[in-house]
Motif scaffolding. Structure first.
Motif, short mmCIF file in Angstrom:
data_model
loop_
_atom_site.label_atom_id
_atom_site.label_comp_id
_atom_site.label_asym_id
_atom_site.label_seq_id
_atom_site.Cartn_x
_atom_site.Cartn_y
_atom_site.Cartn_z
N ARG A 174 0.68 -1.08 -0.22
CA ARG A 174 -0.06 0.04 0.05
C ARG A 174 0.89 1.15 -0.10
N PRO A 175 1.36 1.63 -1.17
CA PRO A 175 2.37 2.63 -1.15
C PRO A 175 1.91 4.06 -0.66
N LYS A 176 0.76 4.09 -0.68
CA LYS A 176 0.17 5.51 -0.50
C LYS A 176 -0.53 5.55 0.98
N LEU A 177 -0.51 4.62 1.53
CA LEU A 177 -0.75 4.47 2.82
C LEU A 177 0.36 4.91 3.99
N ASN A 178 0.08 5.81 5.07
CA ASN A 178 0.79 6.41 5.99
C ASN A 178 0.60 5.68 7.61
N ILE A 179 1.47 5.42 8.38
CA ILE A 179 1.24 4.83 9.54
C ILE A 179 1.97 5.41 10.49
N VAL A 180 1.30 5.79 11.71
CA VAL A 180 2.04 6.03 12.81
C VAL A 180 1.92 4.94 14.01
N LEU A 181 3.16 4.54 14.38
CA LEU A 181 3.00 3.27 15.15
C LEU A 181 3.80 3.54 16.34
N SER A 182 3.34 3.30 17.80
CA SER A 182 3.64 3.57 18.83
C SER A 182 3.64 2.36 19.84
N GLU B 165 -2.10 -13.90 26.08
CA GLU B 165 -3.31 -13.73 25.31
C GLU B 165 -3.74 -11.99 25.02
N PHE B 166 -3.73 -11.72 23.74
CA PHE B 166 -3.86 -10.39 23.42
C PHE B 166 -4.84 -10.29 22.42
N ALA B 167 -5.29 -8.80 22.07
CA ALA B 167 -6.43 -8.63 21.27
C ALA B 167 -6.18 -7.45 20.35
N ALA B 168 -6.91 -7.46 19.31
CA ALA B 168 -6.98 -5.93 18.45
C ALA B 168 -7.82 -5.19 19.19
N LEU B 169 -7.68 -3.81 19.34
CA LEU B 169 -8.73 -2.92 19.95
C LEU B 169 -9.07 -1.77 18.87
N TYR B 170 -10.51 -1.36 18.87
CA TYR B 170 -10.70 -0.27 18.34
C TYR B 170 -11.95 0.31 18.91
N ALA B 171 -12.21 1.61 18.58
CA ALA B 171 -13.34 2.32 19.19
C ALA B 171 -14.63 1.60 18.97
N ALA B 172 -15.28 1.40 20.07
CA ALA B 172 -16.61 0.66 20.05
C ALA B 172 -18.06 1.53 19.35
N HIS B 173 -17.65 2.78 19.28
CA HIS B 173 -18.80 3.77 18.87
C HIS B 173 -18.45 4.09 17.45
N ARG B 174 -17.47 3.45 16.83
CA ARG B 174 -17.11 3.93 15.35
C ARG B 174 -17.03 2.65 14.53
N THR B 175 -17.11 2.76 13.32
CA THR B 175 -16.98 1.82 12.40
C THR B 175 -15.54 1.69 12.02
N VAL B 176 -14.97 0.41 11.93
CA VAL B 176 -13.73 0.24 11.66
C VAL B 176 -13.38 0.49 10.23
N PRO B 177 -12.23 1.22 10.02
CA PRO B 177 -12.04 1.90 8.89
C PRO B 177 -11.70 0.50 7.71
N PRO B 178 -11.75 0.38 6.55
CA PRO B 178 -11.42 -0.71 5.89
C PRO B 178 -9.91 -1.09 6.09
N VAL B 179 -9.04 0.01 5.92
CA VAL B 179 -7.58 -0.26 6.20
C VAL B 179 -7.19 -0.80 7.62
#
Length: 305
Positions: free
Chosen positions: A119-127, A267-281
């Motif tokens: 995905r050459p046009k995608l930008n990521i911030v990783l913390s 044991e670990f999990a992927a997390l995202y905001a419960a009140h928002r639709t997960v972005p396709p990417v």
């Protein structure tokens, strides 16, 4: 109470630079203008914000407390500016990810590199953050996606469990136990042990296993991070148990990694905001990383047979 944004900007600049002259250059105004804005802000707030030390200004404790809130607001504004810039440049995506150190110290970044190659046009911030901080960052909208221990929950965060990974034994290369192909609780009896911090579910599970088998370890060192535990084991000071992601990163740094029984799961999990639709990417990232973890664990199992 309405605050003047220019006064707040001047206040931030003085804290950052430690002086009126440098602050004036930073925000491109005159020194008298900065002095006036600071004086007016102090009067408006009814607080003494700075003490003069020689030619510099030292923020008071009240000023430092105020600055912490100001900095959060400015980071948010800078993030808005970044997004606007991305939109102007017609970039196709921006994904902010936070992950616990066990993943962020090598395993996850390698997957990120592969993900970006496609995905050459995608930008990521990783913390890299401890699990509690990852959950908070997702809940507060500071990142789009997180990876944290699945035992930590939050009402504003949705969890998707990832494949469980068995803890492994980490042994100094020169230690007598390095000759064994598999380690059990009894092997640790009387040995110096590098323990994970007390605030994790994994620490509780590890301690319980040794207690059930009546094993007395010499609890010599404690650390909250598995990479520190592996580095300490590599220095020869003791044995450790940790998840396999970090252990693999350190496998060429003075340690050997062995299976441990009975099995203790990380044991670990992927997390995202419960009140928002997960972005396709983000959905693509979660699914791709799950496959990446599955392949890693399958390869480890095959290598032991």
């Amino acid at each position: 109470m309405r605050l003047n944004p220019r006064q707040i900007e001047a206040f931030r600049a003085v804290v950052l630079t430690g002086g009126v002259g440098a602050a004036a250059k930073l925000i491109n105004v005159t020194q008298p203008a900065v002095s006036r804005m600071i004086r007016d802000l102090q009067h408006h707030l009814g607080l003494a914000l700075f003490e003069r030390r020689g030619t510099g200004l030292i923020p008071t404790s009240e000023a430092l407390s105020l600055y912490a809130e100001v900095e959060r607001a400015f980071v948010g504004l800078e993030r808005i500016a970044e997004i606007a810039s991305e939109l102007r440049m017609h970039r196709t995506g921006y994904l902010r990810i936070a992950a616990l150190p066990a993943l962020a110290n090598g395993f996850l970044p390698r997957f990120v590199g592969r993900f970006l190659d496609e995905r050459p046009k995608l930008n990521i911030v990783l913390s890299g953050l401890v699990s509690h901080a990852v959950v908070t960052a997702v809940a507060q909208g500071q990142c789009d996606l997180g990876f944290a221990e699945s035992s930590i929950e939050h009402a504003a965060v949705q969890l998707e469990r990832m494949p469980t990974a068995p803890y492994v034994a980490v042994v100094p290369q020169a230690h007598r136990l390095a000759r064994k192909t598999k380690l059990r609780p009894g092997d640790f009896n009387g040995e110096n042990f590098i323990s994970l911090g007390p605030s994790t579910v994994s620490r509780f599970r590890i301690d319980r296993i040794f207690a059930e088998h009546g094993v007395d370890r010499v609890m010599r060192i404690e650390t909250p991070l598995s990479e520190i535990a592996c580095a300490l084991a590599g220095s020869g000071v003791g044995l450790a148990l940790c998840e396999p992601f970090t252990a693999t990163e350190y496998a060429t740094r003075g340690i050997v990694v062995r299976p441990f029984e009975p099995r203790i799961d990380f044991e670990f999990a992927a997390l995202y905001a419960a009140h928002r639709t997960v972005p396709p990417v983000a959905r693509e990232f979660i699914d791709g990383f799950r496959d990446h973890v599955t392949a890693f664990l399958r390869h480890r199992r095959a290598a032991r047979t």
